[in-house]
Scaffold this motif. Structure first.
Motif, PDB file in Angstrom:
ATOM      1  N   ASN A 159     -40.104   6.584  66.051  1.00  0.00           N
ATOM      2  CA  ASN A 159     -40.960   5.522  65.558  1.00  0.00           C
ATOM      3  C   ASN A 159     -42.012   6.134  64.638  1.00  0.00           C
ATOM      4  N   CYS A 160     -41.882   5.882  63.344  1.00  0.00           N
ATOM      5  CA  CYS A 160     -42.789   6.457  62.348  1.00  0.00           C
ATOM      6  C   CYS A 160     -43.769   5.427  61.807  1.00  0.00           C
ATOM      7  N   MET A 161     -43.987   4.362  62.566  1.00  0.00           N
ATOM      8  CA  MET A 161     -44.966   3.346  62.171  1.00  0.00           C
ATOM      9  C   MET A 161     -46.351   3.988  62.154  1.00  0.00           C
ATOM     10  N   PRO A 162     -47.166   3.689  61.140  1.00  0.00           N
ATOM     11  CA  PRO A 162     -48.470   4.354  61.039  1.00  0.00           C
ATOM     12  C   PRO A 162     -49.446   4.010  62.157  1.00  0.00           C
ATOM     13  N   ILE A 163     -49.299   2.868  62.799  1.00  0.00           N
ATOM     14  CA  ILE A 163     -50.264   2.492  63.842  1.00  0.00           C
ATOM     15  C   ILE A 163     -49.770   2.812  65.247  1.00  0.00           C
ATOM     16  N   VAL A 164     -48.634   3.453  65.354  1.00  0.00           N
ATOM     17  CA  VAL A 164     -48.048   3.804  66.646  1.00  0.00           C
ATOM     18  C   VAL A 164     -48.236   5.307  66.846  1.00  0.00           C
ATOM     19  N   ASN A 165     -48.135   5.763  68.056  1.00  0.00           N
ATOM     20  CA  ASN A 165     -48.227   7.182  68.373  1.00  0.00           C
ATOM     21  C   ASN A 165     -47.232   7.961  67.520  1.00  0.00           C
ATOM     22  N   ARG A 166     -47.711   8.728  66.580  1.00  0.00           N
ATOM     23  CA  ARG A 166     -46.850   9.448  65.635  1.00  0.00           C
ATOM     24  C   ARG A 166     -46.081  10.594  66.298  1.00  0.00           C
ATOM     25  N   ASN A 167     -46.355  10.897  67.558  1.00  0.00           N
ATOM     26  CA  ASN A 167     -45.635  11.981  68.227  1.00  0.00           C
ATOM     27  C   ASN A 167     -44.159  11.676  68.407  1.00  0.00           C
ATOM     28  N   SER A 168     -43.775  10.402  68.356  1.00  0.00           N
ATOM     29  CA  SER A 168     -42.357  10.079  68.508  1.00  0.00           C
ATOM     30  C   SER A 168     -41.612  10.215  67.186  1.00  0.00           C
ATOM     31  N   CYS A 169     -42.323  10.365  66.070  1.00  0.00           N
ATOM     32  CA  CYS A 169     -41.709  10.542  64.754  1.00  0.00           C
ATOM     33  C   CYS A 169     -41.424  12.025  64.556  1.00  0.00           C
ATOM     34  N   LYS A 170     -40.149  12.358  64.377  1.00  0.00           N
ATOM     35  CA  LYS A 170     -39.747  13.763  64.262  1.00  0.00           C
ATOM     36  C   LYS A 170     -38.910  13.965  63.010  1.00  0.00           C
ATOM     37  N   GLU A 171     -39.138  15.082  62.347  1.00  0.00           N
ATOM     38  CA  GLU A 171     -38.286  15.491  61.244  1.00  0.00           C
ATOM     39  C   GLU A 171     -38.016  16.977  61.392  1.00  0.00           C
ATOM     40  N   TYR A 172     -36.754  17.348  61.246  1.00  0.00           N
ATOM     41  CA  TYR A 172     -36.356  18.732  61.455  1.00  0.00           C
ATOM     42  C   TYR A 172     -35.048  19.013  60.728  1.00  0.00           C
ATOM     43  N   PRO A 173     -34.764  20.295  60.452  1.00  0.00           N
ATOM     44  CA  PRO A 173     -33.523  20.643  59.757  1.00  0.00           C
ATOM     45  C   PRO A 173     -32.315  20.464  60.664  1.00  0.00           C
ATOM     46  N   VAL A 174     -31.184  20.109  60.047  1.00  0.00           N
ATOM     47  CA  VAL A 174     -29.939  19.960  60.794  1.00  0.00           C
ATOM     48  C   VAL A 174     -28.792  20.612  60.028  1.00  0.00           C
ATOM     49  N   LYS A 175     -27.761  20.904  60.759  1.00  0.00           N
ATOM     50  CA  LYS A 175     -26.547  21.490  60.189  1.00  0.00           C
ATOM     51  C   LYS A 175     -25.527  20.374  60.005  1.00  0.00           C
ATOM     52  N   ARG A 176     -25.134  20.123  58.769  1.00  0.00           N
ATOM     53  CA  ARG A 176     -24.158  19.083  58.440  1.00  0.00           C
ATOM     54  C   ARG A 176     -23.374  19.523  57.213  1.00  0.00           C
ATOM     55  N   GLY A 177     -22.311  18.792  56.935  1.00  0.00           N
ATOM     56  CA  GLY A 177     -21.553  19.009  55.715  1.00  0.00           C
ATOM     57  C   GLY A 177     -22.212  18.299  54.547  1.00  0.00           C
ATOM     58  N   ILE A 178     -22.128  18.896  53.374  1.00  0.00           N
ATOM     59  CA  ILE A 178     -22.603  18.303  52.130  1.00  0.00           C
ATOM     60  C   ILE A 178     -21.382  18.163  51.233  1.00  0.00           C
ATOM     61  N   VAL A 179     -21.170  16.961  50.681  1.00  0.00           N
ATOM     62  CA  VAL A 179     -19.996  16.692  49.868  1.00  0.00           C
ATOM     63  C   VAL A 179     -20.449  16.249  48.482  1.00  0.00           C
ATOM     64  N   LEU A 180     -19.923  16.915  47.464  1.00  0.00           N
ATOM     65  CA  LEU A 180     -20.266  16.598  46.079  1.00  0.00           C
ATOM     66  C   LEU A 180     -19.092  15.895  45.415  1.00  0.00           C
ATOM     67  N   TYR A 181     -19.383  14.758  44.793  1.00  0.00           N
ATOM     68  CA  TYR A 181     -18.387  13.962  44.078  1.00  0.00           C
ATOM     69  C   TYR A 181     -18.785  13.870  42.613  1.00  0.00           C
ATOM     70  N   PRO A 182     -17.837  13.494  41.757  1.00  0.00           N
ATOM     71  CA  PRO A 182     -18.255  13.098  40.415  1.00  0.00           C
ATOM     72  C   PRO A 182     -19.221  11.923  40.571  1.00  0.00           C
ATOM     73  N   TYR A 183     -20.004  11.644  39.575  1.00  0.00           N
ATOM     74  CA  TYR A 183     -20.962  10.538  39.636  1.00  0.00           C
ATOM     75  C   TYR A 183     -20.243   9.253  40.043  1.00  0.00           C
ATOM     76  N   LEU A 184     -20.694   8.649  41.148  1.00  0.00           N
ATOM     77  CA  LEU A 184     -20.098   7.418  41.662  1.00  0.00           C
ATOM     78  C   LEU A 184     -21.119   6.285  41.630  1.00  0.00           C
ATOM     79  N   THR A 185     -20.631   5.081  41.331  1.00  0.00           N
ATOM     80  CA  THR A 185     -21.482   3.894  41.395  1.00  0.00           C
ATOM     81  C   THR A 185     -20.995   3.015  42.538  1.00  0.00           C
TER      82      THR A 185
END
Length: 171
Positions: free
Chosen positions: A62-88
């Motif tokens: 919960n990243c709402m500004p008026i709520v306890n910000r301790n529940s808002c978390k951001e951290y690095p993760v390990k995932r796949g990254i896929v590159l395509y030609p420009y897609l619309t």
């Protein structure tokens, strides 16, 4: 005696497995909610001379500004990254507002982030669409003014720094 030992070993194994969670593995303590330092740290890892490099993070809670910000978390993760030609939006099927399935395009390249979310891709000059591989699906949360999905421009001889975010937070 053998039976007791077997039961004890099985119980210990279950405790170890229960103690390991996806979040614990993916949340390096020094980087939790310290994203600017993480970006700075990962920038020093870049070795490609032309292409794309950056950091992938996951934001949740919960990243709402008026709520306890301790529940808002951001951290690095390990995932796949896929590159395509420009897609619309005309080139894909949208599953829900951030997950896509390309209709006919083939991926140009797939790589994986490291434990600190860092990735880099050597690519020639051009315009591409970049996706995060999330549970076997393609995730992107950005569009340009022409309906291009997560567009990235690579100029000859330079590295475009593109920080990506899996965003599951509530705002």
């Amino acid at each position: 005696m053998k039976k007791v030992l077997t039961v004890c070993l099985l119980a210990c194994a279950l405790l170890v497995l229960a103690a390991c969670s996806k979040e614990q593995e993916a949340t390096p303590a020094p980087w939790l909610n310290n994203i600017s330092k993480l970006y700075e740290h990962n920038q020093s890892k870049i070795v490609v001379t032309g292409g794309i490099a950056g950091t992938l993070t996951l934001k949740e809670g919960n990243c709402m500004p008026i709520v306890n910000r301790n529940s808002c978390k951001e951290y690095p993760v390990k995932r796949g990254i896929v590159l395509y030609p420009y897609l619309t939006l005309q080139d894909v099927e949208m599953k829900n507002y951030t997950f896509y399935t390309p209709i006919s395009a083939k991926p140009l390249l797939t790589t994986e982030t490291d434990a600190e979310g860092f990735y880099e891709i050597e690519m020639p000059a051009g315009v591409y669409s970049i996706f995060i591989l999330e549970d076997g699906q393609l995730y992107a949360n950005g569009l340009d003014g022409q309906g291009g999905i997560n567009p990235v421009v690579v100029e000859a001889g330079s590295v475009n720094k593109v920080n990506l975010r899996l965003d599951y937070a509530v705002y």
